[in-house]
Scaffold this motif. Sequence first.
Motif, PDB file in Angstrom:
ATOM      1  N   THR A   1      -9.068   3.921  -1.221  1.00 37.44           N
ATOM      2  CA  THR A   1      -9.771   4.684  -0.195  1.00 37.44           C
ATOM      3  C   THR A   1     -10.030   6.079  -0.738  1.00 37.44           C
ATOM      4  O   THR A   1      -9.165   6.678  -1.369  1.00 37.44           O
ATOM      5  CB  THR A   1      -8.948   4.787   1.102  1.00 37.44           C
ATOM      6  OG1 THR A   1      -7.674   5.381   0.815  1.00 37.44           O
ATOM      7  CG2 THR A   1      -8.725   3.404   1.713  1.00 37.44           C
ATOM      8  N   SER A   2     -11.229   6.573  -0.497  1.00 40.32           N
ATOM      9  CA  SER A   2     -11.573   7.907  -0.999  1.00 40.32           C
ATOM     10  C   SER A   2     -12.776   8.438  -0.235  1.00 40.32           C
ATOM     11  O   SER A   2     -13.470   7.693   0.469  1.00 40.32           O
ATOM     12  CB  SER A   2     -11.897   7.860  -2.496  1.00 40.32           C
ATOM     13  OG  SER A   2     -12.977   6.974  -2.748  1.00 40.32           O
TER      14      SER A   2
ATOM     15  N   TYR B   1       0.823  -1.213   0.000  1.00 40.96           N
ATOM     16  CA  TYR B   1       0.000   0.000   0.000  1.00 40.96           C
ATOM     17  C   TYR B   1       0.858   1.264   0.000  1.00 40.96           C
ATOM     18  O   TYR B   1       2.029   1.256   0.391  1.00 40.96           O
ATOM     19  CB  TYR B   1      -0.927   0.021   1.217  1.00 40.96           C
ATOM     20  CG  TYR B   1      -0.201   0.148   2.546  1.00 40.96           C
ATOM     21  CD1 TYR B   1       0.044   1.389   3.120  1.00 40.96           C
ATOM     22  CD2 TYR B   1       0.263  -0.985   3.218  1.00 40.96           C
ATOM     23  CE1 TYR B   1       0.710   1.512   4.325  1.00 40.96           C
ATOM     24  CE2 TYR B   1       0.934  -0.883   4.419  1.00 40.96           C
ATOM     25  CZ  TYR B   1       1.155   0.374   4.971  1.00 40.96           C
ATOM     26  OH  TYR B   1       1.839   0.487   6.162  1.00 40.96           O
ATOM     27  N   PHE B   2       0.237   2.335  -0.454  1.00 42.53           N
ATOM     28  CA  PHE B   2       0.756   3.684  -0.230  1.00 42.53           C
ATOM     29  C   PHE B   2      -0.303   4.426   0.561  1.00 42.53           C
ATOM     30  O   PHE B   2      -1.495   4.351   0.234  1.00 42.53           O
ATOM     31  CB  PHE B   2       1.027   4.443  -1.529  1.00 42.53           C
ATOM     32  CG  PHE B   2       1.307   5.902  -1.270  1.00 42.53           C
ATOM     33  CD1 PHE B   2       2.565   6.310  -0.859  1.00 42.53           C
ATOM     34  CD2 PHE B   2       0.304   6.851  -1.365  1.00 42.53           C
ATOM     35  CE1 PHE B   2       2.823   7.641  -0.566  1.00 42.53           C
ATOM     36  CE2 PHE B   2       0.547   8.189  -1.074  1.00 42.53           C
ATOM     37  CZ  PHE B   2       1.812   8.584  -0.675  1.00 42.53           C
TER      38      PHE B   2
ATOM     39  N   GLY C   1      -9.125   4.139  -9.264  1.00 46.81           N
ATOM     40  CA  GLY C   1      -7.799   3.563  -9.037  1.00 46.81           C
ATOM     41  C   GLY C   1      -7.778   2.047  -9.070  1.00 46.81           C
ATOM     42  O   GLY C   1      -6.793   1.452  -9.505  1.00 46.81           O
ATOM     43  N   VAL C   2      -8.868   1.414  -8.627  1.00 50.47           N
ATOM     44  CA  VAL C   2      -8.900  -0.053  -8.628  1.00 50.47           C
ATOM     45  C   VAL C   2      -8.864  -0.610 -10.048  1.00 50.47           C
ATOM     46  O   VAL C   2      -8.310  -1.688 -10.286  1.00 50.47           O
ATOM     47  CB  VAL C   2     -10.143  -0.579  -7.885  1.00 50.47           C
ATOM     48  CG1 VAL C   2     -10.024  -0.322  -6.388  1.00 50.47           C
ATOM     49  CG2 VAL C   2     -11.432   0.018  -8.436  1.00 50.47           C
TER      50      VAL C   2
ATOM     51  N   PRO D   1      -4.811   5.532  -1.951  1.00 48.25           N
ATOM     52  CA  PRO D   1      -5.852   6.559  -1.909  1.00 48.25           C
ATOM     53  C   PRO D   1      -6.182   7.069  -3.306  1.00 48.25           C
ATOM     54  O   PRO D   1      -5.428   6.827  -4.253  1.00 48.25           O
ATOM     55  CB  PRO D   1      -5.209   7.657  -1.065  1.00 48.25           C
ATOM     56  CG  PRO D   1      -3.749   7.530  -1.381  1.00 48.25           C
ATOM     57  CD  PRO D   1      -3.495   6.063  -1.560  1.00 48.25           C
ATOM     58  N   ILE D   2      -7.289   7.748  -3.413  1.00 45.27           N
ATOM     59  CA  ILE D   2      -7.679   8.351  -4.690  1.00 45.27           C
ATOM     60  C   ILE D   2      -7.300   9.830  -4.695  1.00 45.27           C
ATOM     61  O   ILE D   2      -7.731  10.593  -3.838  1.00 45.27           O
ATOM     62  CB  ILE D   2      -9.198   8.207  -4.938  1.00 45.27           C
ATOM     63  CG1 ILE D   2      -9.585   6.734  -5.067  1.00 45.27           C
ATOM     64  CG2 ILE D   2      -9.612   8.983  -6.190  1.00 45.27           C
ATOM     65  CD1 ILE D   2      -8.949   6.022  -6.242  1.00 45.27           C
ATOM     66  N   TYR D   3      -6.474  10.207  -5.675  1.00 41.05           N
ATOM     67  CA  TYR D   3      -6.119  11.605  -5.906  1.00 41.05           C
ATOM     68  C   TYR D   3      -6.606  11.962  -7.308  1.00 41.05           C
ATOM     69  O   TYR D   3      -6.082  11.444  -8.289  1.00 41.05           O
ATOM     70  CB  TYR D   3      -4.601  11.818  -5.845  1.00 41.05           C
ATOM     71  CG  TYR D   3      -3.946  11.568  -4.509  1.00 41.05           C
ATOM     72  CD1 TYR D   3      -4.701  11.394  -3.344  1.00 41.05           C
ATOM     73  CD2 TYR D   3      -2.561  11.513  -4.396  1.00 41.05           C
ATOM     74  CE1 TYR D   3      -4.091  11.172  -2.124  1.00 41.05           C
ATOM     75  CE2 TYR D   3      -1.943  11.295  -3.174  1.00 41.05           C
ATOM     76  CZ  TYR D   3      -2.714  11.121  -2.042  1.00 41.05           C
ATOM     77  OH  TYR D   3      -2.100  10.897  -0.827  1.00 41.05           O
TER      78      TYR D   3
END
Length: 255
Positions: free
Chosen positions: A87-88, A7-8, A96-97, A55-57
């Motif tokens: 995660t968002s 993960y990040f 992202g997935v 995460p979503i950016y």
Amino acid sequence: MKVSIVYFSGSGNTEYIAKKLKDKLEKINFNVLSLDINSETNLKEDTDLLIIGGPIYAGNVPEKLIRWVMKNVPETKKNTKAIVYSTSAGLMNANGVHSLGAKLSKKGYDILSKETYVMPKSFYFGKYNENTEEEIKTMVKNVENQIEELVIDINNNALKEIEVKTRGILGKDLLAETFSIMAKFMGKNFSVDDDCIRCGLCVRQCPQNNIVLNENGIIFKRNCMMCTKCIHNCPKNAILYKKEKYKQYRLNNYL
């Protein structure tokens, strides 16, 4: 079964999911290795199940995570299973997935699930409002249930390979690349006030090595990714964005 969770995480939401998954899987006797890409680069090749999240950016996971996956995840010829998650603050642009799934599928992995977790906002600068305490507790409860269901499915071998579509992935990855460029300029809006004690925590924790401590104090360079780790983890809440101070996001305060 040997499980690797990669993960990040910036503000801690994605790390929270990774730790929860690790704890629950270990309790039912899975062999679990957890890797934060900020500190680890070696992924075990004998992994039976690979779980990767971020995460979503701006509609995708960070370009940093995408590049890490492309460089450090080995190709597999034994149809290793994989689960991707994000995660968002909402699901509308949680693409992202799809990007992660496409990258892993191309490397030979069988994608079993694409998990999208709605987590509290950690980016609430300017026009973005932070969540209420009640909203945060509800989100955490929902996520706990979602993780529990996933772990049960993994344990029961109930997850089957899903179809991975690659159409539109290039555009989604372009969003990640575009945001990474924008973030370099947005990061110049960070500064510190007189509360700064020059402890160097932000310097050590920055995933981009973007923060420097010298005789002039804390300096923010032009390599920011807007993960906001620095602003939320500062022990004195001394880091400003556009000269404004914001309430720090600490998920552990609500657990």
